[in-house]
Scaffold this motif. Structure first.
Motif, PDB file in Angstrom:
ATOM      1  N   THR A  74      -8.106  94.879  78.109  1.00  0.00           N
ATOM      2  CA  THR A  74      -8.399  93.328  78.127  1.00  0.00           C
ATOM      3  C   THR A  74      -8.027  92.843  79.697  1.00  0.00           C
ATOM      4  N   THR A  75      -7.424  93.704  80.513  1.00  0.00           N
ATOM      5  CA  THR A  75      -6.963  93.291  81.704  1.00  0.00           C
ATOM      6  C   THR A  75      -7.584  94.248  82.738  1.00  0.00           C
ATOM      7  N   THR A  77      -7.416  94.785  86.869  1.00  0.00           N
ATOM      8  CA  THR A  77      -6.749  94.338  88.120  1.00  0.00           C
ATOM      9  C   THR A  77      -6.946  95.219  89.184  1.00  0.00           C
ATOM     10  N   PRO A  94     -12.786  91.800  80.482  1.00  0.00           N
ATOM     11  CA  PRO A  94     -12.992  90.600  80.931  1.00  0.00           C
ATOM     12  C   PRO A  94     -14.177  90.549  81.686  1.00  0.00           C
ATOM     13  N   ARG A 256     -10.738  87.894  84.148  1.00  0.00           N
ATOM     14  CA  ARG A 256      -9.910  87.130  82.933  1.00  0.00           C
ATOM     15  C   ARG A 256     -10.457  86.964  81.842  1.00  0.00           C
ATOM     16  N   THR A 258     -11.457  85.117  78.748  1.00  0.00           N
ATOM     17  CA  THR A 258     -11.251  83.626  78.268  1.00  0.00           C
ATOM     18  C   THR A 258     -12.624  83.328  77.476  1.00  0.00           C
ATOM     19  N   ALA A 265     -14.103  82.502  85.933  1.00  0.00           N
ATOM     20  CA  ALA A 265     -14.153  83.990  85.331  1.00  0.00           C
ATOM     21  C   ALA A 265     -15.339  84.857  86.436  1.00  0.00           C
TER      22      ALA A 265
END
Length: 319
Positions: A74-75, A77, A94, A256, A258, A265
């Motif tokens: 869920t992340t 980076t 995301p 992200r 949301t 996003a």
């Protein structure tokens, strides 16, 4: 009709037994046939080339990143920190959730508007009105998507921000709305073609039973053209899933997870555009993540197309 010893048909008209088969090769037909076969083969080769170009770098990416982490994390980076470090969060959810959220908003706009336009052009518009509206509708399909993106960013967002409480100029809501209007010509034009292809006898039978134009449109013409309408919607869906510039310009670049479409996003295509523009060095982990996201987008689009083929075959009606 008699048959020769070689298996070729021989005309028996008039008792002459004249051989009607061509004795000289038709060079022109052979050339055209070869060109058509080459065009079909080229499309297959291009598809295979795309698959190979996406799959080969995946071995390097998934040698460092778990497929389970990639599909369920869920992340995301990938663009943060050292571009040559694999020590990052590689969860693609995301990007996927933002893609489907923007696509859902676009379809919520395009389906009712596009089908309404199609019904009007097919059943209500005069010939003169159709000659004016149809070209204008097709003209909208030719506008570059980057123009739609700047329209969303500079014109529509400032208007809707105070009305809808949008906190940031970059957001999925406005980007999805504008993307919906971008695919309206696709849905409307193909749906109108499908509805216009419905035999006039079905309409005449409905009117003969006392139905008015509204009932005939909704209960006779629309169901009869359902396979074509489904194909139009799925084509619009595929275009929305693969749309890049509107979301890259107006949606933002913050990856992200949301549930609020008013937030900024990053979608899958926006990430691909960001990395492909030279934001990551070749051979870096971020560079390989580009192919992972592209392959997942390819699988999603392929799945949508396969589902659409089954739906079209299921609801197809032959007259």
């Amino acid at each position: 009709m008699a048959v020769t010893t070689a298996g070729r048909p021989r005309s028996s008209a008039g008792g002459s037994g004249r051989d009607l088969t061509p004795r000289s090769p038709r060079v022109g037909e052979k050339i055209i046939e070869s060109l058509l076969a080459a065009a079909a083969g080229l499309s297959v080769l291009v598809t295979v080339g795309i698959i190979v170009a996406l799959v080969v770098p995946l071995f390097t990416f998934f040698a460092h990143v778990s497929p389970i982490e990639f599909l369920t994390g869920t992340t995301w980076t990938a663009s943060f920190g050292d571009k040559y470090s694999w020590d990052k969060d590689w969860g693609v959810l995301p990007l996927v959730s933002a893609t489907f959220m923007a696509t859902g908003i676009a379809l919520a706009v395009a389906i009712p508007v596009g089908l309404g336009i199609a019904m009007f052009l097919s059943e209500y518009a005069t010939v003169r009105a159709r000659k004016v509206i149809k070209p204008v509708l097709e003209l909208l399909a030719g506008i570059p998507t980057v123009v739609y993106g700047f329209l969303a960013l500079t014109a529509l967002t400032p208007i809707l921000q105070p009305l809808l409480g949008i906190p940031n100029i970059y957001n999925l809501l406005v980007a999805g709305i504008v993307m919906g209007f971008m695919i309206v010509p696709t849905v409307a034009s193909l749906s109108e073609d499908a509805m216009s292809a419905v035999p006039q006898a079905l309409r005449a039978g409905s009117y003969a039973l006392g139905a008015n134009r509204r009932i005939t449109t909704l209960q006779v013409v629309f169901p009869a053209a359902l396979s074509g309408i489904i194909a139009a919607i799925v084509l619009g869906l595929s275009r929305a899933v693969g749309e890049t510039m509107i979301l890259a310009v107006a949606g933002g670049n913050l990856a992200r997870l949301t549930a609020d479409p008013r937030d900024e996003a990053q979608t899958m295509t926006a990430f691909i555009a960001q990395i492909a523009s030279g934001d990551a060095p070749q051979g870096s982990p971020v560079y390989y993540s580009l192919f992972a996201v592209g392959a997942l987008l390819f699988v999603i689009t392929l799945t949508i197309n396969l589902i659409s083929i089954r739906l079209v075959r299921r609801f197809r009606q032959v007259y």
